[in-house]
Design a protein around this motif. Structure first.
Motif, PDB file in Angstrom:
ATOM      1  N   PHE A  37      31.862  41.524 -10.083  1.00  0.00           N
ATOM      2  CA  PHE A  37      31.880  40.072  -9.983  1.00  0.00           C
ATOM      3  C   PHE A  37      31.692  39.694  -8.515  1.00  0.00           C
ATOM      4  N   ARG A  38      31.364  38.435  -8.288  1.00  0.00           N
ATOM      5  CA  ARG A  38      31.293  37.966  -6.906  1.00  0.00           C
ATOM      6  C   ARG A  38      31.711  36.501  -6.840  1.00  0.00           C
ATOM      7  N   GLN A  39      32.226  36.121  -5.679  1.00  0.00           N
ATOM      8  CA  GLN A  39      32.639  34.744  -5.466  1.00  0.00           C
ATOM      9  C   GLN A  39      32.158  34.290  -4.100  1.00  0.00           C
ATOM     10  N   ALA A  40      31.237  33.355  -4.110  1.00  0.00           N
ATOM     11  CA  ALA A  40      30.724  32.776  -2.871  1.00  0.00           C
ATOM     12  C   ALA A  40      31.638  31.637  -2.433  1.00  0.00           C
ATOM     13  N   PRO A  41      31.615  31.283  -1.155  1.00  0.00           N
ATOM     14  CA  PRO A  41      32.471  30.202  -0.656  1.00  0.00           C
ATOM     15  C   PRO A  41      32.244  28.913  -1.437  1.00  0.00           C
ATOM     16  N   GLY A  42      33.337  28.326  -1.907  1.00  0.00           N
ATOM     17  CA  GLY A  42      33.248  27.057  -2.614  1.00  0.00           C
ATOM     18  C   GLY A  42      32.740  27.145  -4.036  1.00  0.00           C
ATOM     19  N   LYS A  43      32.527  28.358  -4.538  1.00  0.00           N
ATOM     20  CA  LYS A  43      32.002  28.533  -5.897  1.00  0.00           C
ATOM     21  C   LYS A  43      32.966  29.343  -6.743  1.00  0.00           C
ATOM     22  N   GLU A  44      32.765  29.267  -8.061  1.00  0.00           N
ATOM     23  CA  GLU A  44      33.596  30.048  -8.971  1.00  0.00           C
ATOM     24  C   GLU A  44      33.151  31.518  -8.964  1.00  0.00           C
ATOM     25  N   ARG A  45      34.087  32.371  -9.318  1.00  0.00           N
ATOM     26  CA  ARG A  45      33.774  33.790  -9.440  1.00  0.00           C
ATOM     27  C   ARG A  45      32.840  33.983 -10.630  1.00  0.00           C
ATOM     28  N   GLU A  46      31.784  34.798 -10.450  1.00  0.00           N
ATOM     29  CA  GLU A  46      30.814  35.033 -11.510  1.00  0.00           C
ATOM     30  C   GLU A  46      30.615  36.523 -11.744  1.00  0.00           C
ATOM     31  N   GLY A  47      30.431  36.866 -13.006  1.00  0.00           N
ATOM     32  CA  GLY A  47      30.179  38.254 -13.370  1.00  0.00           C
ATOM     33  C   GLY A  47      28.711  38.565 -13.279  1.00  0.00           C
ATOM     34  N   ILE A  48      28.359  39.702 -12.648  1.00  0.00           N
ATOM     35  CA  ILE A  48      26.950  39.995 -12.415  1.00  0.00           C
ATOM     36  C   ILE A  48      26.466  41.297 -13.037  1.00  0.00           C
ATOM     37  N   ALA A  49      27.343  42.225 -13.338  1.00  0.00           N
ATOM     38  CA  ALA A  49      26.892  43.501 -13.893  1.00  0.00           C
ATOM     39  C   ALA A  49      28.028  44.150 -14.663  1.00  0.00           C
ATOM     40  N   CYS A  50      27.662  44.908 -15.682  1.00  0.00           N
ATOM     41  CA  CYS A  50      28.676  45.553 -16.518  1.00  0.00           C
ATOM     42  C   CYS A  50      28.159  46.888 -17.011  1.00  0.00           C
ATOM     43  N   ILE A  51      29.037  47.903 -17.007  1.00  0.00           N
ATOM     44  CA  ILE A  51      28.677  49.204 -17.530  1.00  0.00           C
ATOM     45  C   ILE A  51      29.802  49.670 -18.447  1.00  0.00           C
ATOM     46  N   SER A  52      29.454  50.091 -19.639  1.00  0.00           N
ATOM     47  CA  SER A  52      30.456  50.481 -20.626  1.00  0.00           C
ATOM     48  C   SER A  52      30.913  51.915 -20.401  1.00  0.00           C
ATOM     49  N   SER A  53      32.000  52.252 -21.065  1.00  0.00           N
ATOM     50  CA  SER A  53      32.474  53.626 -21.033  1.00  0.00           C
ATOM     51  C   SER A  53      31.479  54.553 -21.703  1.00  0.00           C
ATOM     52  N   LYS A  54      30.644  53.993 -22.557  1.00  0.00           N
ATOM     53  CA  LYS A  54      29.636  54.781 -23.256  1.00  0.00           C
ATOM     54  C   LYS A  54      28.347  54.910 -22.461  1.00  0.00           C
ATOM     55  N   GLY A  55      28.363  54.458 -21.195  1.00  0.00           N
ATOM     56  CA  GLY A  55      27.165  54.523 -20.381  1.00  0.00           C
ATOM     57  C   GLY A  55      26.087  53.644 -20.946  1.00  0.00           C
ATOM     58  N   GLU A  56      24.935  54.155 -21.240  1.00  0.00           N
ATOM     59  CA  GLU A  56      23.820  53.343 -21.716  1.00  0.00           C
ATOM     60  C   GLU A  56      23.714  53.316 -23.229  1.00  0.00           C
ATOM     61  N   ARG A  57      24.697  53.884 -23.939  1.00  0.00           N
ATOM     62  CA  ARG A  57      24.555  53.988 -25.376  1.00  0.00           C
ATOM     63  C   ARG A  57      24.793  52.675 -26.106  1.00  0.00           C
ATOM     64  N   ASP A  58      25.214  51.640 -25.400  1.00  0.00           N
ATOM     65  CA  ASP A  58      25.394  50.342 -26.051  1.00  0.00           C
ATOM     66  C   ASP A  58      24.312  49.366 -25.652  1.00  0.00           C
ATOM     67  N   SER A  74      26.620  51.771 -11.561  1.00  0.00           N
ATOM     68  CA  SER A  74      26.744  53.139 -12.057  1.00  0.00           C
ATOM     69  C   SER A  74      28.211  53.545 -12.029  1.00  0.00           C
ATOM     70  N   ARG A  75      28.502  54.641 -12.706  1.00  0.00           N
ATOM     71  CA  ARG A  75      29.875  55.120 -12.726  1.00  0.00           C
ATOM     72  C   ARG A  75      29.898  56.635 -12.646  1.00  0.00           C
ATOM     73  N   ASP A  76      30.941  57.171 -12.027  1.00  0.00           N
ATOM     74  CA  ASP A  76      31.158  58.612 -11.948  1.00  0.00           C
ATOM     75  C   ASP A  76      32.591  58.836 -12.416  1.00  0.00           C
ATOM     76  N   ASN A  77      32.737  59.096 -13.719  1.00  0.00           N
ATOM     77  CA  ASN A  77      34.085  59.218 -14.287  1.00  0.00           C
ATOM     78  C   ASN A  77      34.840  60.398 -13.689  1.00  0.00           C
ATOM     79  N   ALA A  78      34.133  61.450 -13.328  1.00  0.00           N
ATOM     80  CA  ALA A  78      34.795  62.634 -12.770  1.00  0.00           C
ATOM     81  C   ALA A  78      35.435  62.336 -11.421  1.00  0.00           C
ATOM     82  N   LYS A  79      34.827  61.393 -10.682  1.00  0.00           N
ATOM     83  CA  LYS A  79      35.351  61.048  -9.358  1.00  0.00           C
ATOM     84  C   LYS A  79      36.095  59.723  -9.364  1.00  0.00           C
ATOM     85  N   ASN A  80      36.259  59.139 -10.567  1.00  0.00           N
ATOM     86  CA  ASN A  80      36.966  57.852 -10.700  1.00  0.00           C
ATOM     87  C   ASN A  80      36.351  56.762  -9.823  1.00  0.00           C
TER      88      ASN A  80
END
Length: 132
Positions: A37-58, A74-80
């Protein structure tokens, strides 16, 4: 105790790149989807990207239109770790960037964006400034 700690922010010129990281502890990453997510000055927080636990399978990862083609989650579950590679940065990308987790898969949370209220826990954020 759950902790999410973002890092990698900074000052970059327009057209430049940054790689944000989110170090996660206290939870099993395999049970969580993660969003940026990101929040610019004076603006609401907005969600910009999402990755599931299933990686790209969804069908994901998922990106808000304003960042698609420039940002990569991206995610690296082995390295948390969760990452957000940001390329071709623009001044309007200037914001505090946050990562957050959710038990549900991204596909069920995606409306062209992700909602702040659907995600918990949260990190403290890292500042990204795009300026010449």
């Amino acid at each position: 105790q759950v902790h999410l700690v973002e890092s990698g922010g900074g000052l970059v010129q327009p057209g430049g790149s940054l790689r944000l990281s989110c170090a996660v502890s206290g939870i099993d990453l395999n049970e969580y989807s993660f969003g940026w997510f990101r929040q610019a000055p004076g603006k609401e927080r907005e969600g910009i990207a999402c990755i599931s636990s299933k990686g790209e399978r969804d069908g994901g990862p998922f990106y808000r239109e304003s960042v698609e083609g420039r940002f990569t989650i991206s995610r690296d579950n082995a390295k948390n770790m969760i990452h957000l590679q940001m390329d071709s940065l623009k001044p309007e990308d200037t914001a505090v960037y946050y990562c957050a987790g959710d038990h549900e898969g991204c596909a069920s949370r995606w409306y062209g964006y992700i909602n702040v209220d659907d995600f918990s826990p949260w990190g403290e954020g890292t500042q990204v400034t795009v300026s010449s």
